[in-house]
Motif scaffolding. Sequence first.
Motif, PDB file in Angstrom:
ATOM      1  N   GLY A 168       0.726  -1.095   0.073  1.00  0.00           N
ATOM      2  CA  GLY A 168       0.066  -0.020  -0.180  1.00  0.00           C
ATOM      3  C   GLY A 168       0.891   1.469  -0.136  1.00  0.00           C
ATOM      4  N   TYR A 169       1.958   1.362   0.673  1.00  0.00           N
ATOM      5  CA  TYR A 169       2.664   2.404   1.088  1.00  0.00           C
ATOM      6  C   TYR A 169       3.787   2.589  -0.353  1.00  0.00           C
ATOM      7  CZ  TYR A 169       1.148   4.080   5.504  1.00  0.00           C
ATOM      8  OH  TYR A 169       0.506   4.531   6.583  1.00  0.00           O
ATOM      9  N   GLY A 170       3.871   1.452  -0.852  1.00  0.00           N
ATOM     10  CA  GLY A 170       4.900   1.499  -2.247  1.00  0.00           C
ATOM     11  C   GLY A 170       3.851   2.231  -3.123  1.00  0.00           C
ATOM     12  N   PHE A 171       2.410   1.860  -3.279  1.00  0.00           N
ATOM     13  CA  PHE A 171       1.819   2.586  -4.439  1.00  0.00           C
ATOM     14  C   PHE A 171       1.390   3.920  -3.819  1.00  0.00           C
ATOM     15  CE2 PHE A 171       1.083  -1.751  -5.883  1.00  0.00           C
ATOM     16  CZ  PHE A 171       1.061  -1.519  -7.412  1.00  0.00           C
ATOM     17  N   TYR A 172       1.021   4.345  -2.794  1.00  0.00           N
ATOM     18  CA  TYR A 172       0.965   5.554  -2.192  1.00  0.00           C
ATOM     19  C   TYR A 172       2.019   6.524  -2.734  1.00  0.00           C
ATOM     20  CZ  TYR A 172       0.172   9.663   0.550  1.00  0.00           C
ATOM     21  OH  TYR A 172       0.116  11.198   1.189  1.00  0.00           O
ATOM     22  N   PHE A 173       3.397   6.285  -2.520  1.00  0.00           N
ATOM     23  CA  PHE A 173       4.481   7.172  -2.871  1.00  0.00           C
ATOM     24  C   PHE A 173       4.525   7.137  -4.284  1.00  0.00           C
ATOM     25  CE2 PHE A 173       5.616   6.429   1.603  1.00  0.00           C
ATOM     26  CZ  PHE A 173       5.699   7.982   2.012  1.00  0.00           C
ATOM     27  N   TRP A 174       4.443   5.940  -4.851  1.00  0.00           N
ATOM     28  CA  TRP A 174       4.613   5.963  -6.446  1.00  0.00           C
ATOM     29  C   TRP A 174       3.297   6.576  -7.109  1.00  0.00           C
ATOM     30  CZ3 TRP A 174       1.148   3.653  -9.984  1.00  0.00           C
ATOM     31  CH2 TRP A 174       1.609   3.682 -11.197  1.00  0.00           C
ATOM     32  N   SER A 175       2.135   6.507  -6.729  1.00  0.00           N
ATOM     33  CA  SER A 175       1.091   7.269  -7.264  1.00  0.00           C
ATOM     34  C   SER A 175       1.165   8.797  -7.163  1.00  0.00           C
ATOM     35  CB  SER A 175      -0.160   6.575  -6.922  1.00  0.00           C
ATOM     36  OG  SER A 175      -0.310   6.661  -5.503  1.00  0.00           O
ATOM     37  N   TYR A 176       1.642   9.411  -5.674  1.00  0.00           N
ATOM     38  CA  TYR A 176       1.706  10.570  -5.627  1.00  0.00           C
ATOM     39  C   TYR A 176       2.758  11.253  -6.801  1.00  0.00           C
ATOM     40  CZ  TYR A 176       2.845  15.260  -3.933  1.00  0.00           C
ATOM     41  OH  TYR A 176       3.221  16.370  -3.925  1.00  0.00           O
ATOM     42  N   GLU A 177       4.089  10.501  -6.733  1.00  0.00           N
ATOM     43  CA  GLU A 177       4.932  11.166  -7.579  1.00  0.00           C
ATOM     44  C   GLU A 177       4.616  11.134  -9.012  1.00  0.00           C
ATOM     45  OE1 GLU A 177       8.113  12.429  -7.185  1.00  0.00           O
ATOM     46  OE2 GLU A 177       7.465  12.507  -5.054  1.00  0.00           O
ATOM     47  N   LEU A 178       3.860  10.095  -9.360  1.00  0.00           N
ATOM     48  CA  LEU A 178       3.438  10.057 -10.891  1.00  0.00           C
ATOM     49  C   LEU A 178       2.540  11.045 -11.016  1.00  0.00           C
ATOM     50  CD1 LEU A 178       3.209   8.360 -13.580  1.00  0.00           C
ATOM     51  CD2 LEU A 178       1.423   6.923 -12.576  1.00  0.00           C
ATOM     52  N   SER A 179       1.431  11.137 -10.452  1.00  0.00           N
ATOM     53  CA  SER A 179       0.447  12.358 -10.525  1.00  0.00           C
ATOM     54  C   SER A 179       1.035  13.688 -10.357  1.00  0.00           C
ATOM     55  CB  SER A 179      -0.780  12.151  -9.623  1.00  0.00           C
ATOM     56  OG  SER A 179      -0.479  12.143  -8.267  1.00  0.00           O
ATOM     57  N   SER A 180       1.839  13.815  -9.491  1.00  0.00           N
ATOM     58  CA  SER A 180       2.525  15.089  -9.109  1.00  0.00           C
ATOM     59  C   SER A 180       3.481  15.784 -10.477  1.00  0.00           C
ATOM     60  CB  SER A 180       3.409  14.984  -7.882  1.00  0.00           C
ATOM     61  OG  SER A 180       3.839  16.330  -7.670  1.00  0.00           O
ATOM     62  N   ARG A 181       3.992  14.796 -10.728  1.00  0.00           N
ATOM     63  CA  ARG A 181       5.202  14.839 -12.029  1.00  0.00           C
ATOM     64  C   ARG A 181       4.311  15.280 -13.238  1.00  0.00           C
ATOM     65  NH1 ARG A 181      10.046  10.529 -11.473  1.00  0.00           N
ATOM     66  NH2 ARG A 181      10.597  10.980  -9.226  1.00  0.00           N
ATOM     67  N   PHE A 182       3.290  14.715 -13.262  1.00  0.00           N
ATOM     68  CA  PHE A 182       2.250  14.957 -14.544  1.00  0.00           C
ATOM     69  C   PHE A 182       1.652  16.248 -14.343  1.00  0.00           C
ATOM     70  CE2 PHE A 182      -2.123  14.896 -16.454  1.00  0.00           C
ATOM     71  CZ  PHE A 182      -1.945  14.823 -17.668  1.00  0.00           C
ATOM     72  N   LEU A 183       0.992  16.501 -13.266  1.00  0.00           N
ATOM     73  CA  LEU A 183       0.316  17.935 -13.077  1.00  0.00           C
ATOM     74  C   LEU A 183       1.503  18.907 -13.153  1.00  0.00           C
ATOM     75  CD1 LEU A 183      -2.389  17.350 -10.600  1.00  0.00           C
ATOM     76  CD2 LEU A 183      -2.642  17.446 -12.873  1.00  0.00           C
ATOM     77  N   ALA A 184       2.701  18.753 -12.461  1.00  0.00           N
ATOM     78  CA  ALA A 184       3.746  19.729 -12.466  1.00  0.00           C
ATOM     79  C   ALA A 184       3.994  20.036 -13.819  1.00  0.00           C
ATOM     80  CB  ALA A 184       4.989  19.381 -11.770  1.00  0.00           C
ATOM     81  N   SER A 185       4.252  19.140 -14.753  1.00  0.00           N
ATOM     82  CA  SER A 185       4.231  19.497 -16.220  1.00  0.00           C
ATOM     83  C   SER A 185       3.329  20.065 -16.727  1.00  0.00           C
ATOM     84  CB  SER A 185       4.659  17.998 -17.033  1.00  0.00           C
ATOM     85  OG  SER A 185       4.801  18.189 -18.299  1.00  0.00           O
ATOM     86  N   ARG A 186       2.016  19.903 -16.870  1.00  0.00           N
ATOM     87  CA  ARG A 186       1.224  20.412 -17.319  1.00  0.00           C
ATOM     88  C   ARG A 186       1.025  21.868 -16.736  1.00  0.00           C
ATOM     89  NH1 ARG A 186      -2.662  17.012 -19.710  1.00  0.00           N
ATOM     90  NH2 ARG A 186      -3.661  19.075 -20.548  1.00  0.00           N
ATOM     91  N   MET A 187       1.221  22.158 -15.592  1.00  0.00           N
ATOM     92  CA  MET A 187       1.035  23.589 -14.892  1.00  0.00           C
ATOM     93  C   MET A 187       2.153  24.383 -15.525  1.00  0.00           C
ATOM     94  SD  MET A 187       0.193  22.645 -11.119  1.00  0.00           S
ATOM     95  CE  MET A 187       0.273  24.127 -10.657  1.00  0.00           C
ATOM     96  N   LYS A 188       3.556  23.801 -15.765  1.00  0.00           N
ATOM     97  CA  LYS A 188       4.536  24.569 -16.366  1.00  0.00           C
ATOM     98  C   LYS A 188       4.366  25.118 -17.595  1.00  0.00           C
ATOM     99  CE  LYS A 188       9.649  24.113 -17.007  1.00  0.00           C
ATOM    100  NZ  LYS A 188      10.869  23.619 -16.523  1.00  0.00           N
ATOM    101  N   ASP A 189       3.509  23.999 -18.480  1.00  0.00           N
ATOM    102  CA  ASP A 189       3.279  24.358 -19.866  1.00  0.00           C
ATOM    103  C   ASP A 189       2.365  25.499 -19.984  1.00  0.00           C
ATOM    104  OD1 ASP A 189       5.002  22.357 -20.788  1.00  0.00           O
ATOM    105  OD2 ASP A 189       3.661  20.785 -21.075  1.00  0.00           O
ATOM    106  N   ARG A 190       1.542  25.496 -18.981  1.00  0.00           N
ATOM    107  CA  ARG A 190       0.612  26.695 -19.121  1.00  0.00           C
ATOM    108  C   ARG A 190       0.596  27.946 -18.319  1.00  0.00           C
ATOM    109  NH1 ARG A 190      -5.000  23.324 -18.808  1.00  0.00           N
ATOM    110  NH2 ARG A 190      -4.705  21.774 -20.405  1.00  0.00           N
TER     111      ARG A 190
END
Length: 316
Positions: A168-190
């Motif tokens: 569970g905690y493996g997927f917690y940190f993994w999913s947070y990093e994945l979604s955070s990096r995706f949104l950070a990239s989109r926010m930077k582009d805009r």
Amino acid sequence: MSADFWAGYFSGIAGLLIGNPLDVIKVRLQAGGASSKSPTTPSVPAPGTYRFSSARALVRGTAAPILSSGALNSILFVSYNRSTDFLKTGGADAQAGLWTTWIAGAVGGLATWVVSTPTEIVKCRTQVSPSAASASNSWTIAKEILRTEGIRGLYFGGVVTALRDSIGYGFYFWSYELSSRFLASRMKDRGMDSAGQEAAKVLLCGGLAGIATWVSVFPLDVIKTRVQTQVLQPGSSSPLLGTGVSVDGTEHRRLGAIEIARNAYKKEGLGVFFRGLTICSVRAFIVNAAQFAVYEWIMRELSPKKGLSTPADVIL
């Protein structure tokens, strides 16, 4: 102590108090009904018949998590950070890969076993105890387990709990990093880089990570709940967890995780392993959002110069 310690501690308490009513329902759904003839059936209401005698019943089982949350968080995040530093390549300033993040999170989750197993067994047993039962609070249940079985009794179901926490905690940190990096990239582009937008991103990613975590381990959590809430039927000589002799002279024993899973599948089908998932997902998102809101507010009050911290301060 530091501002982030108190912010993390009180935000954790706020999350527990807000999320516990839904957690009580989740645990009772997972535990199953009391209609089964099995001597180790959890003594809880049948699904869909939850009536709480008072508002107090909705915060049952919070004592154990509140008392242990500080130690659990310390073990989790120290282990996670040290594992990340050890596993990642490219120097101290390099960004860890997603699989490195998952493994480090799994190591951190596994390390919490020492605290999480006793916490879970006391919490779950408190939550499924009838409101009128004499041993229906966390302290009484913990004392009775220690009296009848010693420290070992608090670690019953420890293997499945360790698996749940590690995955569970493996997927917690993994999913947070994945979604955070995706949104950070989109926010930077805009060109979206305001403090409010950053806070919204952290809240959203933390909430999504909480949901992803529970989806990944929910069948294990159902099994863990059923293992830890086994009780002998009324009239037996040992009403709490343990081997006992019922009034008909038959000796009963507690079942292991594999037996619990096999029996649950035979009697209730595959769907039993996902009973309560919707409630749990709603709770996970709300709790994570509430914890971050309280965390930010306390940090502003105690340390105005510091911004919102990493979501590693959130507990599941």
